[in-house]
Design a protein around this motif. Structure first.
Motif, short mmCIF file in Angstrom:
data_model
loop_
_atom_site.label_atom_id
_atom_site.label_comp_id
_atom_site.label_asym_id
_atom_site.label_seq_id
_atom_site.Cartn_x
_atom_site.Cartn_y
_atom_site.Cartn_z
N ALA A 40 0.92 -1.20 -0.05
CA ALA A 40 -0.01 0.05 0.04
C ALA A 40 0.83 1.25 0.16
O ALA A 40 0.52 2.35 -0.07
CB ALA A 40 -0.90 -0.08 1.17
N VAL A 41 2.34 1.14 0.05
CA VAL A 41 3.01 2.21 -0.02
C VAL A 41 2.85 3.18 -0.96
O VAL A 41 2.73 4.44 -0.82
CB VAL A 41 4.48 1.79 0.08
CG1 VAL A 41 5.40 2.95 -0.09
CG2 VAL A 41 4.80 1.20 1.59
N GLY A 42 2.78 2.72 -2.14
CA GLY A 42 2.51 3.67 -3.30
C GLY A 42 1.16 4.48 -3.18
O GLY A 42 0.93 5.87 -3.45
N PHE A 43 0.05 3.83 -2.70
CA PHE A 43 -1.16 4.56 -2.41
C PHE A 43 -0.84 5.83 -1.56
O PHE A 43 -1.29 7.00 -1.82
CB PHE A 43 -2.08 3.66 -1.73
CG PHE A 43 -3.28 4.40 -1.09
CD1 PHE A 43 -4.13 5.14 -1.98
CD2 PHE A 43 -3.52 4.42 0.20
CE1 PHE A 43 -5.31 5.66 -1.56
CE2 PHE A 43 -4.42 5.20 0.74
CZ PHE A 43 -5.50 5.62 -0.02
N TYR A 44 -0.13 5.64 -0.50
CA TYR A 44 0.07 6.67 0.57
C TYR A 44 1.23 7.63 -0.08
O TYR A 44 0.81 8.89 0.38
CB TYR A 44 0.75 6.05 1.96
CG TYR A 44 -0.39 5.36 2.49
CD1 TYR A 44 -1.37 5.85 3.19
CD2 TYR A 44 -0.29 3.74 2.70
CE1 TYR A 44 -2.57 5.00 3.79
CE2 TYR A 44 -1.41 3.07 3.41
CZ TYR A 44 -2.24 3.71 3.90
OH TYR A 44 -3.22 2.97 4.56
N GLU A 45 2.10 7.11 -0.85
CA GLU A 45 3.08 8.24 -1.27
C GLU A 45 2.27 9.15 -2.29
O GLU A 45 2.47 10.33 -2.28
CB GLU A 45 3.96 7.46 -2.06
CG GLU A 45 5.18 6.87 -1.29
CD GLU A 45 6.28 6.05 -1.85
OE1 GLU A 45 7.36 6.06 -1.48
OE2 GLU A 45 5.86 5.49 -3.13
N LYS A 46 1.17 8.80 -3.14
CA LYS A 46 0.41 9.97 -3.67
C LYS A 46 -0.39 10.75 -2.98
O LYS A 46 -0.61 11.63 -3.37
CB LYS A 46 -0.66 8.96 -4.62
CG LYS A 46 -0.02 8.13 -5.73
CD LYS A 46 -1.08 7.27 -6.31
CE LYS A 46 -0.55 6.13 -7.38
NZ LYS A 46 -1.65 5.19 -7.97
N LEU A 47 -0.58 10.51 -1.60
CA LEU A 47 -1.07 11.35 -0.88
C LEU A 47 -0.14 12.17 0.12
O LEU A 47 -0.32 12.78 0.90
CB LEU A 47 -2.23 10.62 0.12
CG LEU A 47 -3.36 10.01 -0.71
CD1 LEU A 47 -4.24 9.14 0.13
CD2 LEU A 47 -4.19 11.09 -1.20
N ALA A 48 1.33 11.99 -0.55
CA ALA A 48 2.48 12.88 0.26
C ALA A 48 3.07 12.44 1.49
O ALA A 48 3.42 13.20 2.23
CB ALA A 48 2.00 14.40 0.37
N TYR A 49 2.60 11.14 1.88
CA TYR A 49 3.36 10.33 3.08
C TYR A 49 4.63 9.91 2.52
O TYR A 49 4.98 9.72 1.50
CB TYR A 49 2.48 9.44 3.55
CG TYR A 49 1.09 9.74 4.22
CD1 TYR A 49 0.93 9.74 5.58
CD2 TYR A 49 -0.14 10.14 3.46
CE1 TYR A 49 0.02 10.30 6.16
CE2 TYR A 49 -1.28 10.59 4.06
CZ TYR A 49 -0.92 10.73 5.37
OH TYR A 49 -2.25 11.26 5.97
N THR A 50 5.22 9.94 3.60
CA THR A 50 6.79 9.60 3.59
C THR A 50 7.07 8.21 4.03
O THR A 50 6.73 8.22 5.11
CB THR A 50 7.82 10.74 4.02
OG1 THR A 50 7.41 11.97 2.99
CG2 THR A 50 9.03 10.41 3.77
N LYS A 51 8.09 7.50 3.31
CA LYS A 51 8.40 6.39 4.43
C LYS A 51 9.63 6.77 5.34
O LYS A 51 10.37 7.48 4.97
CB LYS A 51 9.21 5.23 3.08
CG LYS A 51 8.09 4.71 2.21
CD LYS A 51 8.71 3.68 1.35
CE LYS A 51 9.55 4.49 0.19
NZ LYS A 51 10.07 3.83 -0.89
N LYS A 52 9.77 5.95 6.30
CA LYS A 52 10.74 5.96 7.13
C LYS A 52 11.17 4.88 7.54
O LYS A 52 10.27 3.75 8.16
CB LYS A 52 9.95 7.02 8.48
CG LYS A 52 10.99 6.99 9.61
CD LYS A 52 11.46 8.42 10.09
CE LYS A 52 12.30 8.65 11.12
NZ LYS A 52 13.81 8.90 10.80
N GLY A 53 12.43 4.47 7.81
CA GLY A 53 13.05 3.27 8.14
C GLY A 53 13.02 2.09 7.05
O GLY A 53 12.79 2.31 6.08
N ASN A 54 13.17 0.87 7.55
CA ASN A 54 13.33 -0.37 7.00
C ASN A 54 12.01 -0.96 7.27
O ASN A 54 11.28 -0.96 8.21
CB ASN A 54 14.38 -0.99 7.33
CG ASN A 54 15.66 -0.32 7.14
OD1 ASN A 54 16.12 0.13 6.15
ND2 ASN A 54 16.72 -0.49 7.98
#
Length: 72
Positions: A40-54
Motif C-alpha cells: 500500500a506504500v504507493g497509495f500513501y505516497e500519492k497522498l504525500a506520505y513519506t516512508k521512514k526506516g526499513n
C-alpha cells in the motif's frame, strides 16, 4: 485502516484519509504516522506520505513500513 479488496480503487481509502487529515488539522495535530503494508506504500505516497526506516514484519499480517506526513 483497510479497505476490502473488492472496494479498493474506488476512492474510499483516499476519501477516508483526506477526512482524517482535515479533522486532525482542525485539532492542530502536527503529524500523522502509521504502519503501512508494503503493497500500500504507493497509495500513501500519492497522498504525500513519506516512508521512514526499513521494512519490518507484523506477525500474521505481513511486511510493513512506517509512513508519516507533517500536517501543519
Amino acid at each position: 485502516m483497510a479497505i476490502l479488496e473488492n472496494h479498493q480503487k474506488k476512492g474510499f481509502g483516499e476519501a477516508l484519509i483526506l477526512h482524517c487529515e482535515k479533522d486532525c488539522i482542525s485539532k492542530k495535530v502536527l503529524l500523522i504516522w502509521f504502519n503501512a503494508r508494503t503493497q500500500a506504500v504507493g497509495f500513501y505516497e500519492k497522498l504525500a506520505y513519506t516512508k521512514k526506516g526499513n521494512p519490518f514484519e507484523i506477525e500474521n499480517i505481513g511486511e510493513h513500513l512506517v509512513m508519516f506526513k507533517k500536517l501543519i
